[in-house]
Design a protein around this motif. Structure first.
Motif, PDB file in Angstrom:
ATOM      1  N   TRP A 147     -14.064  10.626   2.000  1.00  0.00           N
ATOM      2  CA  TRP A 147     -13.758  10.637   3.429  1.00  0.00           C
ATOM      3  C   TRP A 147     -14.813   9.837   4.200  1.00  0.00           C
ATOM      4  CZ3 TRP A 147      -9.120  12.208   4.712  1.00  0.00           C
ATOM      5  CH2 TRP A 147      -8.483  13.180   3.945  1.00  0.00           C
ATOM      6  N   ALA A 186     -18.604   6.072  -2.994  1.00  0.00           N
ATOM      7  CA  ALA A 186     -17.665   5.819  -4.091  1.00  0.00           C
ATOM      8  C   ALA A 186     -18.295   6.186  -5.427  1.00  0.00           C
ATOM      9  CB  ALA A 186     -17.240   4.355  -4.081  1.00  0.00           C
ATOM     10  N   GLY A 198     -11.691   8.498  -4.390  1.00  0.00           N
ATOM     11  CA  GLY A 198     -11.578   8.540  -2.939  1.00  0.00           C
ATOM     12  C   GLY A 198     -12.621   9.428  -2.289  1.00  0.00           C
ATOM     13  N   ARG A 241      -9.406   8.280   4.618  1.00  0.00           N
ATOM     14  CA  ARG A 241      -9.544   8.440   3.171  1.00  0.00           C
ATOM     15  C   ARG A 241      -9.695   7.055   2.562  1.00  0.00           C
ATOM     16  NH1 ARG A 241     -11.376  12.278  -0.199  1.00  0.00           N
ATOM     17  NH2 ARG A 241     -10.363  12.219  -2.240  1.00  0.00           N
ATOM     18  N   ILE A 242     -10.794   6.832   1.842  1.00  0.00           N
ATOM     19  CA  ILE A 242     -11.112   5.520   1.274  1.00  0.00           C
ATOM     20  C   ILE A 242     -10.972   5.587  -0.247  1.00  0.00           C
ATOM     21  CG2 ILE A 242     -12.814   3.674   1.140  1.00  0.00           C
ATOM     22  CD1 ILE A 242     -11.910   4.294   4.006  1.00  0.00           C
ATOM     23  N   ARG A 243     -10.030   4.820  -0.786  1.00  0.00           N
ATOM     24  CA  ARG A 243      -9.800   4.816  -2.230  1.00  0.00           C
ATOM     25  C   ARG A 243     -10.025   3.438  -2.849  1.00  0.00           C
ATOM     26  NH1 ARG A 243      -5.726   8.528  -0.484  1.00  0.00           N
ATOM     27  NH2 ARG A 243      -5.968  10.573  -1.480  1.00  0.00           N
ATOM     28  N   THR A 244     -10.519   2.484  -2.079  1.00  0.00           N
ATOM     29  CA  THR A 244     -10.764   1.133  -2.580  1.00  0.00           C
ATOM     30  C   THR A 244     -11.791   1.149  -3.713  1.00  0.00           C
ATOM     31  OG1 THR A 244     -10.356   0.274  -0.356  1.00  0.00           O
ATOM     32  CG2 THR A 244     -11.539  -1.170  -1.883  1.00  0.00           C
ATOM     33  N   CYS A 250      -8.684  -1.793   2.322  1.00  0.00           N
ATOM     34  CA  CYS A 250      -8.203  -0.682   3.160  1.00  0.00           C
ATOM     35  C   CYS A 250      -8.320  -0.975   4.650  1.00  0.00           C
ATOM     36  CB  CYS A 250      -8.934   0.608   2.813  1.00  0.00           C
ATOM     37  SG  CYS A 250     -10.691   0.572   3.179  1.00  0.00           S
TER      38      CYS A 250
END
Length: 356
Positions: free
Chosen positions: A38, A282, A36, A25-28, A266
């Protein structure tokens, strides 16, 4: 049995290592805050992402009688498929000859040779078609010398796409709902291989293709490109044009900025393709809040330490992350204007398709 034959014995114990890569999970912020998405971390799979397609292409050739047991495999590569073919060659018992070019990093050359691959390096791009055309010309010379060798032809081989059906099933088992899939496009293999099974599971799935500025795949003029691993100076026939709802072109400054933000924010990062798809994923997550977005990070950062992550390289090439675009410019048609940075188009065309 000769020493050469012993070198190329199959090692099927490698095959269970294929695939089953983690989903992160990428929330940067990229570069703005986003809820966020995937990311499938293909850099953590044995042989990398393209080991999936390499094994599928060689197995398909075996089944059709196009590749003899222990036969030689010859292919053009900018690096990533080379690693995959080296894996497939060891697993299935084949010598692999790879045609690269002068921009193939020394570390990648050493790695490919350490895996047992032979390298043929072209020193100059072709006047038309650039490095890819030059590599393909050398490849044909190698095939003339070795008429029994097999050329997978990754750009046009349907088995390339079929190799990613397993990844699609992994995503289906890992995600409850998927609204948007973001795919980098080079040979067109992994996007074509993912879309059909994922749309069977989620019929309303939107698919966004991510290309490089200077790439000809989606109808822009071919230009010299810093970014490798996505984009093309030719028109691969594995690209499933009708599968895409829109396309984004990303410039190298935006990819560098995204990669560096990922590494600091991340720990999960990669190369040009990873930065480009992360930026667009994003954007998609931010633009359509509430939608589930997924993408594929094709590789890790290690081969890019002398480029994306090198301040001197970035200064030399004018890649200032501080000046990277924070949103895409929208154009009405791929032929409307030549893009020089991050751009979006909701009209997707096949440049070789005859239009009235």
């Amino acid at each position: 049995m000769t020493a050469a034959a012993l070198d190329h014995l199959a090692n099927p114990d490698l095959l269970p290592l294929l695939g089953r890569t983690p989903l992160a999970r990428i929330r940067t912020p990229l570069p703005l805050p986003q809820p966020g998405f995937w990311a499938k971390l293909e850099c953590l799979g044995a042989g990398g992402m393209k080991a999936r397609s390499a094994v599928a292409m060689l197995r398909g050739a075996h089944a059709r009688g196009e590749l003899d047991p222990g036969g030689t495999v010859v292919e053009s590569t900018s690096g990533t498929l080379g690693i995959g073919l080296a894996f497939a060659g060891q697993a299935l018992g084949h010598q692999v000859i790879l045609v690269g070019d002068a921009e193939l990093e020394p570390s990648m050359r050493q790695l490919l040779r350490s895996y047992g691959a032979e390298l043929e390096i072209v020193e100059h791009p072709a006047p038309e078609g650039g490095w890819q055309a030059a590599r393909l010309a050398r490849l044909r010379e190698v095939l003339d010398r070795l008429p029994s060798a097999y050329w997978p032809d990754q750009y046009n081989n349907p088995d390339n796409a079929a190799g990613y059906h397993g990844m699609a099933q992994e995503l289906i088992s890992e995600i409850n709902e998927l609204d948007v899939l973001v795919c980098s496009v080079g040979t067109g293999g992994h996007s074509a291989g993912l879309v059909e099974p994922l749309r069977r599971r989620w019929p309303g799935l939107r698919v966004i293709g991510v290309d490089s500025v200077g790439s000809a795949i989606f109808g822009q003029p071919a230009r010299s490109r810093l970014m490798r691993g996505l984009g093309s100076s030719i028109h691969p026939r594995n690209v499933a044009y009708r599968a895409f709802d829109e396309v984004h072109w990303v410039g190298p400054a935006e990819a560098v900025d995204a990669c560096r933000r990922l590494s600091k924010g991340c720990f999960v990062t990669g190369g040009w393709s990873t930065g480009a798809v992360a930026l667009v994923a994003a954007w998609a997550a931010r633009t359509d809040a509430g939608n589930t977005v997924a993408t594929v990070f094709p590789d890790g950062p290690h081969r890019y330490l002398g480029s994306i992550y090198d301040d001197a390289y970035c200064r030399t090439h004018g890649l200032d992350p501080g000046r990277a675009a924070s949103h895409p410019v929208e154009i009405p048609h791929p032929e409307a204007v030549e893009v020089t940075g991050w751009a979006r188009c909701r009209t997707v065309v096949d440049p070789l398709e005859v239009r009235p």
